[in-house]
Motif scaffolding. Structure first.
Motif, short mmCIF file in Angstrom:
data_model
loop_
_atom_site.label_atom_id
_atom_site.label_comp_id
_atom_site.label_asym_id
_atom_site.label_seq_id
_atom_site.Cartn_x
_atom_site.Cartn_y
_atom_site.Cartn_z
N TYR A 1 10.43 5.46 -4.28
CA TYR A 1 9.93 4.64 -3.18
C TYR A 1 8.58 4.06 -3.55
N LEU B 1 8.79 0.95 -5.72
CA LEU B 1 9.28 -0.26 -5.03
C LEU B 1 8.24 -0.75 -4.04
N TYR B 2 7.71 0.18 -3.32
CA TYR B 2 6.71 -0.16 -2.31
C TYR B 2 5.52 -0.84 -2.98
N MET C 1 16.25 1.30 5.05
CA MET C 1 15.58 1.71 3.80
C MET C 1 14.85 0.53 3.19
N ASP D 1 11.83 -0.11 5.01
CA ASP D 1 10.80 0.87 4.67
C ASP D 1 10.06 0.44 3.39
N VAL D 2 10.88 0.07 2.40
CA VAL D 2 10.27 -0.33 1.12
C VAL D 2 9.41 -1.58 1.31
N MET E 1 7.85 -2.39 3.85
CA MET E 1 6.99 -2.18 5.01
C MET E 1 5.72 -3.02 4.95
N TYR E 2 5.18 -3.10 3.73
CA TYR E 2 3.92 -3.83 3.61
C TYR E 2 4.12 -5.31 3.92
N ARG F 1 4.41 -5.68 7.60
CA ARG F 1 3.15 -5.42 8.27
C ARG F 1 2.17 -6.57 8.08
#
Lengths: 821, 118
Positions: free
Chosen positions: A40, A43-44, A127, A130-131, A133-134, A137
């Motif tokens: 994660y 990827l994130y 999922m 989630d990855v 998310m940035y 946001r």
């Protein structure tokens, strides 16, 4: 990998394309459920970098395209594979091609596949989100784009649900097929099959989570816009047909039960299979189709309300009531059906009473024809029986509807009013005018015989019943008149069993009808009390005079206020005028007492005039018959005779003549001055009636003719010491038609006075009124007493104008009157 | 390989420092929380270990300190300020943004304002 451990958080240039390639391949891994190999953090961090370098827009677009491609190529193909021919035809509604079982299986597979695709998509997207998310946001918030998750969900709608189910141009969308399948499955459940509720529920969740457009508006959920409408339409159609079928095939009670069950089923279905938000809508549909549109037919069915009422099906009626109250808070249909039935049954009772009262006495009764009863009397008693039966029937009817009202109609207020008004209607119906008389008669009968040996509560019930009926009577003044008449007889002839009960009855009426109503009735009781005092007082007075004479007759007197007592009705029918003019001539002994009482009374109350009503009294005589040879030897026979006053006067005549001598009818009349009809009746009971034949009539026949001769029957013998000589009177009897006419006339007369008084009262207060207003006010003022005839009011107004109480206002546009002081 | 979720998780810095801390404290950060989400089941969730390629040990230590500081004071009012060395402020701020810890970012901002950096 582009990122380097030395770059730290603020890395340098990022090679977008190569980073995206890494991400895209990882996304594919995620979609194929191989996420456990992925880091994660890595990827994130990649996504973070891209967004940090202001490439968020590109990234967003790439992800969207990636998802679109994934859905429309991989997922759509697998879903399309589930659409078999049977489903397509099922959705078209032509179920004939395939068996229900095949259809159910295929449908189940399709739903399952779609559900799994949807759940996978949701999981993977969460999922991915989630990855990313940035990106969500920072990029999405700053640029007001929907989050990637929402975008992906909408893609599912566009690429899967709204896609064609096959390559043919006119094929249905997946969504249409889905709807068709769910409807099909629901239909199977309605027909009694078992279906996978959870599976459907999951699909419904999916539809609830997706929206028609990209904006998330509650009313625009796919569930609402696409499925629910179809569902409601299909259900409406189904229930319309079912309703028609049931009306044809089953009875009303079963129909109600079935409907009730269907409603519960649909509620359950919404809870377990569909969405709670649909509950009120589908209920509405079922109620519309099974209740509202069919209610009239249902009520009028052969096994409808009428049947239920006649067979005391209170449980079915209760269902009917519940159903009706669902679609109409006022329950108009049911109420009117009930009302109509009450009126019908009431009319039957009325008709039966009329028929019974007019029917000729049964031939069997003629066998005992030697009874001293004129045929007219028997007809009267026939009427009395009819009257009592009428009251009983009405009360039974009332009981019946009361119990329905309680058990089936939830003690509903409106229903009670409707029932009451229907009772009022038929009790006061124009074709049946005897209700007042019958009710009074019913009370009379109970006062005289009915309450004998009954407990207090039972008596209470009887009184209560009478009062209930009285409430329905509109012409209260009629009732008062009859009641007074009957009460008068009861009091004077001592026929009432219990004074307490009488008084209770009066006080009940007082509660119901007000003071005015019972004023005169109470006055009658007061007269009776005063009379008792007078009698004892007079006895004391006579004793004081010292004129103690054993042979002297004793006097019990009832002094009645002529205004309060309906004395005219006490007289024999028809010839009141005659009896008033003719004063009975009393024998000297009696005359003496009469005089002495008159003196006593006028000493006590000066200025009052006493009128003697001999036709209402009775007398006890001690008669001695000559010795006759009997089994026990020669012995003088003494009898105590209880006779009417007139009979006493007649019998005393024979004291003055030798036993063998006879007198003619005319002679008797000349000596006594008794009115002809009274004389005839009294002579009949003295000379014709077999058990009380104290006089001998020549020639012996049933009828009394002016030429007949009478003599004392020395050979008279009776079994008992005390003998009551019943006078043939109309005691507790329904009126003859002639009597009725006169009663009505009198009633109209007194109504006239009431109207006069009311009109004057109103005008005195208002000074000026239009004709219409005056009539309305008069009607409302008199409503508690009776229902006045409009024509009568008009006539009364005319006569008041003539008598110069009122005048017409000439200049008024509408007819108006002015009060003249 | 599959491992149960544990009460403690390990955070590893780019230069190899390992910090073990309570899961509840660590998941205040949105990124760490998702990283360890057993439903998504990424490698981090299986090993209960998060390696941060772009955060060095000094910064990560401060991050951990904050996470415990937050855990300790989350229900209190009038808490003492956390001591943040000015030279770490900028890096901490970025780490906070990266890790999606809103309260953390706020604390860093306040500290930076104190030191006049922002």
């Amino acid at each position: 990998m582009v990122s380097s451990t030395t770059q730290g958080l603020h890395g340098d240039d990022v090679d977008f394309e190569s980073t995206w390639t890494t991400l895209a391949s990882s996304f594919k891994e995620i979609h194929t459920k191989n996420a456990s190999k992925l880091s994660y953090e890595e990827l994130y961090r990649h996504a973070y970098r891209i967004v940090l370098k202001k490439k968020g827009e590109v990234l967003y677009g790439r992800v969207r395209d990636f998802e679109k491609e994934w859905l429309s190529q991989t997922v759509a193909a697998s879903i399309q594979g589930l659409v078999t021919g049977s489903l397509r035809s099922g959705a078209h509604g032509s179920a004939a091609v395939t068996t229900a079982n095949e259809r159910r299986e295929a449908g189940w597979r399709f739903l399952k596949g779609l559900k799994e695709a949807w759940q996978d998509h949701q999981l993977c997207m969460s999922m991915l989100a989630d990855v990313l998310m940035y990106m969500d946001r920072v990029y999405c918030t700053d640029h007001r784009r929907p989050s990637i998750f929402i975008t992906a969900m909408n893609l599912f709608r566009d690429c899967i649900l709204l896609s064609k189910s096959s390559s043919e141009a006119d094929s249905l969308t997946i969504l249409a097929i889905l709807n068709g399948i769910i409807l099909d499955q629901i239909q199977m459940e309605r027909d009694g099959d078992i279906i996978d509720k959870h599976l459907i529920k999951s699909c419904v969740y999916m539809l609830e989570g997706l929206y028609e457009a990209d904006q998330e508006v509650e009313e625009q959920r796919l569930y609402v816009t696409s499925f629910e409408t179809d569902f409601l339409n299909a259900s409406r159609e189904f229930y319309r047909k079912e309703g028609e079928f049931l009306l044809r095939e089953s009875d009303a009670g079963a129909y109600c039960r079935h409907t009730q069950r269907r409603i519960t089923e649909e509620q359950d279905r919404c809870r377990s299979t569909l969405s709670e938000t649909t509950t009120p809508k589908i209920e509405q549909v079922v109620e519309d189709e099974l209740v509202r549109n069919k209610l009239r037919e249902l009520i009028e069915m052969e096994s409808g309300v009428r049947h239920m009422i006649d067979n005391d099906r209170s449980a079915d009626l209760r269902l009917m009531y519940i159903l009706n109250s669902k679609v109409d808070p006022l329950k108009k249909e049911l109420t009117s059906a009930i009302q109509q039935r009450i009126k019908e049954m009431g009319a039957e009772i009325n008709a039966a009473a009329i028929a019974a009262s007019q029917a000729q006495p049964a031939p069997a009764a003629d066998a005992e024809g030697d009874k001293p009863k004129a045929p007219g009397d028997r007809a009267l008693s026939q009427q009395t029986v009819a009257a009592l039966k009428w009251v009983e029937d009405v009360l039974n009817l009332k009981d019946k509807y009361d119990s329905f009202w309680k058990f089936s109609f939830d003690s509903d207020q409106g229903m009670q009013k409707a029932i009451s008004s229907s009772f009022t209607d038929f009790i006061n119906s124009a074709t049946f005018t005897r209700s007042s008389e019958y009710i009074s008669l019913f009370i009379d009968e109970n006062m005289k015989k009915g309450i004998k040996g009954k407990t207090e509560t039972e008596v209470d019930q009887v009184l209560e019943k009478a009062i209930i009926l009285l409430q329905y009577v509109q012409d209260k003044d009629m009732f008062e008149r009859y009641y007074k008449k009957h009460l008068c007889r009861r009091l004077l002839m001592n026929k009432s069993l219990s004074n307490d009960v009488e008084k209770q009855m009066i006080s009940r009426m007082k509660v119901e009808q007000g003071n005015n109503f019972t004023l005169k009735l109470e006055a009658m009781f007061k007269d009776m009390t005063i009379s008792e005092e007078l009698t004892t007082g007079f006895k004391g007075h006579v004793a004081k005079l010292g004129d103690a004479d054993a042979a002297r007759a004793e006097l019990a007197i009832n002094v009645l206020t002529s205004m309060t007592w309906p004395l005219e009705t006490m007289g024999s029918s028809g010839d009141n005028e005659e009896s008033r003019k003719m004063r009975c001539i009393f024998p000297p002994a009696i005359e003496r007492i009469k005089k002495s009482f008159e003196k006593y009374y006028s000493d006590k109350h000066s200025g009052r005039q006493l009128t003697w009503l001999a036709n209402m009294g009775s007398a006890d005589l001690r008669a001695t018959f000559p010795k006759v040879q009997t089994k026990e030897g020669i012995k003088e026979r003494k009898h105590e005779l209880n006779v009417s006053t007139y009979a006493m006067v007649i019998l005393l005549l024979f004291n003055d003549i030798p036993a063998s001598q006879s007198i003619t009818f005319e002679e008797i009349q000349a000596k006594t001055n008794i009115p002809t009809s009274d004389l005839v009746r009294n002579l009949q009971s003295l000379a014709v009636a077999p058990k009380t034949r104290i006089l001998i009539k020549e020639p012996m026949s049933k009828d009394v003719k002016p030429t007949d001769r009478f003599s004392f029957n020395e050979g008279f013998s009776g079994k008992f010491h005390k003998i009551k000589v019943g006078v043939v009177t109309a005691g507790n009897k329904v009126e003859t038609d002639k009597e009725r006419q006169s009663t009505e006339e009198k009633n109209n007369e007194s109504r006239g006075f009431c109207i006069d008084a009311a009109v004057v009262r109103i005008m005195k207060q208002r000074k000026e009124l239009t004709h219409q207003q005056l009539v309305t006010e008069t009607l409302s003022q008199l409503a508690t007493q009776f229902k006045p005839d409009i024509n009568m009011i008009k006539k009364k107004i005319e006569s008041l104008i003539e008598r110069e109480y009122l005048e017409r206002i000439d200049e008024a546009k509408v007819p108006s009157y002015r009060y003249l002081a | 390989m599959a491992q149960q979720s544990t009460d403690y998780v390990t955070l590893v810095s780019s230069d190899g420092f390992e910090f073990k801390l309570q899961r509840s404290a660590a998941t205040v950060s949105g990124a760490i929380k998702r990283m360890l989400d057993p439903i998504s089941n990424f490698t981090e969730a299986q090993t209960n270990t998060c390696t941060f390629e772009n955060i060095n040990g000094v910064v990560l230590e401060k991050v951990c300190e904050y996470l415990y500081y937050n855990e300790k004071h989350k229900n209190n009012k009038d808490v003492p300020d956390m001591d943040i060395p000015p030279e770490l402020c900028l890096e901490l701020l970025m780490a906070a943004d990266f890790l999606d810890g809103e309260s953390c970012t706020a604390v860093c901002l306040i500290s930076n304002a104190d030191t006049g950096l922002v």
